[in-house]
Motif scaffolding. Sequence first.
Motif, PDB file in Angstrom:
ATOM      1  N   UNK A  92       0.852  -1.192   0.000  1.00  0.00           N
ATOM      2  CA  UNK A  92       0.000   0.000   0.000  1.00  0.00           C
ATOM      3  C   UNK A  92       0.886   1.240   0.000  1.00  0.00           C
ATOM      4  N   UNK A  93       0.491   2.206  -0.819  1.00  0.00           N
ATOM      5  CA  UNK A  93       1.218   3.473  -0.925  1.00  0.00           C
ATOM      6  C   UNK A  93       0.257   4.591  -0.540  1.00  0.00           C
ATOM      7  N   UNK A  94       0.703   5.463   0.350  1.00  0.00           N
ATOM      8  CA  UNK A  94      -0.102   6.605   0.759  1.00  0.00           C
ATOM      9  C   UNK A  94       0.631   7.896   0.463  1.00  0.00           C
ATOM     10  N   UNK A  95      -0.111   8.894   0.020  1.00  0.00           N
ATOM     11  CA  UNK A  95       0.491  10.197  -0.245  1.00  0.00           C
ATOM     12  C   UNK A  95      -0.322  11.287   0.440  1.00  0.00           C
ATOM     13  N   UNK A  96       0.371  12.330   0.835  1.00  0.00           N
ATOM     14  CA  UNK A  96      -0.248  13.533   1.385  1.00  0.00           C
ATOM     15  C   UNK A  96       0.328  14.730   0.647  1.00  0.00           C
ATOM     16  N   UNK A  97      -0.509  15.709   0.423  1.00  0.00           N
ATOM     17  CA  UNK A  97      -0.073  16.971  -0.157  1.00  0.00           C
ATOM     18  C   UNK A  97      -0.625  18.090   0.710  1.00  0.00           C
ATOM     19  N   UNK A  98       0.267  18.874   1.301  1.00  0.00           N
ATOM     20  CA  UNK A  98      -0.113  19.958   2.209  1.00  0.00           C
ATOM     21  C   UNK A  98      -0.006  21.291   1.485  1.00  0.00           C
ATOM     22  N   UNK A  99      -1.040  22.094   1.546  1.00  0.00           N
ATOM     23  CA  UNK A  99      -1.013  23.469   1.041  1.00  0.00           C
ATOM     24  C   UNK A  99      -0.870  24.369   2.261  1.00  0.00           C
ATOM     25  N   UNK A 100       0.236  25.088   2.338  1.00  0.00           N
ATOM     26  CA  UNK A 100       0.561  25.872   3.533  1.00  0.00           C
ATOM     27  C   UNK A 100       0.616  27.360   3.239  1.00  0.00           C
ATOM     28  N   UNK A 101       0.143  28.140   4.191  1.00  0.00           N
ATOM     29  CA  UNK A 101       0.324  29.586   4.189  1.00  0.00           C
ATOM     30  C   UNK A 101       1.346  29.893   5.269  1.00  0.00           C
ATOM     31  N   UNK A 102       2.430  30.525   4.878  1.00  0.00           N
ATOM     32  CA  UNK A 102       3.509  30.815   5.825  1.00  0.00           C
ATOM     33  C   UNK A 102       3.246  32.146   6.507  1.00  0.00           C
ATOM     34  N   UNK A 103       3.771  32.282   7.703  1.00  0.00           N
ATOM     35  CA  UNK A 103       3.565  33.497   8.488  1.00  0.00           C
ATOM     36  C   UNK A 103       4.313  34.689   7.910  1.00  0.00           C
ATOM     37  N   UNK A 104       5.048  35.384   8.725  1.00  0.00           N
ATOM     38  CA  UNK A 104       5.746  36.609   8.351  1.00  0.00           C
ATOM     39  C   UNK A 104       7.019  36.268   7.569  1.00  0.00           C
ATOM     40  N   UNK A 105       6.865  35.953   6.303  1.00  0.00           N
ATOM     41  CA  UNK A 105       7.987  35.579   5.441  1.00  0.00           C
ATOM     42  C   UNK A 105       8.080  36.608   4.323  1.00  0.00           C
ATOM     43  N   UNK A 106       9.272  37.187   4.152  1.00  0.00           N
ATOM     44  CA  UNK A 106       9.440  38.256   3.164  1.00  0.00           C
ATOM     45  C   UNK A 106      10.382  37.892   2.023  1.00  0.00           C
ATOM     46  N   UNK A 107      11.006  36.719   2.092  1.00  0.00           N
ATOM     47  CA  UNK A 107      11.941  36.330   1.032  1.00  0.00           C
ATOM     48  C   UNK A 107      11.920  34.815   0.872  1.00  0.00           C
ATOM     49  N   UNK A 108      12.467  34.370  -0.235  1.00  0.00           N
ATOM     50  CA  UNK A 108      12.553  32.932  -0.461  1.00  0.00           C
ATOM     51  C   UNK A 108      13.518  32.275   0.526  1.00  0.00           C
ATOM     52  N   UNK A 109      14.518  33.019   0.957  1.00  0.00           N
ATOM     53  CA  UNK A 109      15.458  32.497   1.948  1.00  0.00           C
ATOM     54  C   UNK A 109      14.742  32.257   3.282  1.00  0.00           C
ATOM     55  N   UNK A 110      13.915  33.186   3.699  1.00  0.00           N
ATOM     56  CA  UNK A 110      13.131  33.000   4.922  1.00  0.00           C
ATOM     57  C   UNK A 110      12.167  31.825   4.759  1.00  0.00           C
ATOM     58  N   UNK A 111      11.595  31.702   3.574  1.00  0.00           N
ATOM     59  CA  UNK A 111      10.679  30.599   3.304  1.00  0.00           C
ATOM     60  C   UNK A 111      11.396  29.259   3.478  1.00  0.00           C
ATOM     61  N   UNK A 112      12.591  29.132   2.926  1.00  0.00           N
ATOM     62  CA  UNK A 112      13.370  27.895   3.071  1.00  0.00           C
ATOM     63  C   UNK A 112      13.638  27.581   4.528  1.00  0.00           C
ATOM     64  N   UNK A 113      13.864  28.631   5.344  1.00  0.00           N
ATOM     65  CA  UNK A 113      14.163  28.398   6.760  1.00  0.00           C
ATOM     66  C   UNK A 113      12.940  27.902   7.529  1.00  0.00           C
ATOM     67  N   UNK A 114      11.755  28.058   6.963  1.00  0.00           N
ATOM     68  CA  UNK A 114      10.532  27.533   7.575  1.00  0.00           C
ATOM     69  C   UNK A 114      10.202  26.149   7.022  1.00  0.00           C
ATOM     70  N   UNK A 115      10.325  25.975   5.715  1.00  0.00           N
ATOM     71  CA  UNK A 115       9.890  24.732   5.069  1.00  0.00           C
ATOM     72  C   UNK A 115      10.878  23.589   5.307  1.00  0.00           C
ATOM     73  N   UNK A 116      12.161  23.842   5.197  1.00  0.00           N
ATOM     74  CA  UNK A 116      13.158  22.778   5.343  1.00  0.00           C
ATOM     75  C   UNK A 116      13.062  22.027   6.665  1.00  0.00           C
ATOM     76  N   UNK A 117      12.919  22.698   7.806  1.00  0.00           N
ATOM     77  CA  UNK A 117      12.804  21.947   9.063  1.00  0.00           C
ATOM     78  C   UNK A 117      11.560  21.061   9.127  1.00  0.00           C
ATOM     79  N   UNK A 118      10.479  21.486   8.518  1.00  0.00           N
ATOM     80  CA  UNK A 118       9.260  20.668   8.502  1.00  0.00           C
ATOM     81  C   UNK A 118       9.506  19.401   7.686  1.00  0.00           C
ATOM     82  N   UNK A 119      10.082  19.557   6.500  1.00  0.00           N
ATOM     83  CA  UNK A 119      10.376  18.405   5.648  1.00  0.00           C
ATOM     84  C   UNK A 119      11.346  17.460   6.354  1.00  0.00           C
TER      85      UNK A 119
END
Length: 97
Positions: A2-29
């Motif tokens: 059995x294979x299961x997949x999830x796809x999360x659509x996220x709204x990030x908080x106070x993020x002003x750059x792609x670098x800040x975005x990476x600092x939020x997303x990478x730890x979650x992954x």
Amino acid sequence: MFVGTLSFDLLLGDVRSLKEKRSVVRPIVAELQRKYAVAAAEVGGQNLHRRAEIGLAAVSGDPGHLTDVLDRCERLVAARPEVELLSVRRRLHGDDD
């Protein structure tokens, strides 16, 4: 199998750059991969500062175990204070699919 997949659509908080975005997303992954041994990655919205899509996949011989792992992954992402979980798409694929 059995294979299961999830796809999360996220709204990030106070993020002003792609670098800040990476600092939020990478730890979650990384936490999803470390805690639950799933394949996870940012799969969409790479050019948007405040939006992210994280996808993950897991494989198991037992559909109950797979559902439990996906539930835990969903709770982990939903509990993160720095993101707002907008939607989750879940798919389960069995031998008959």
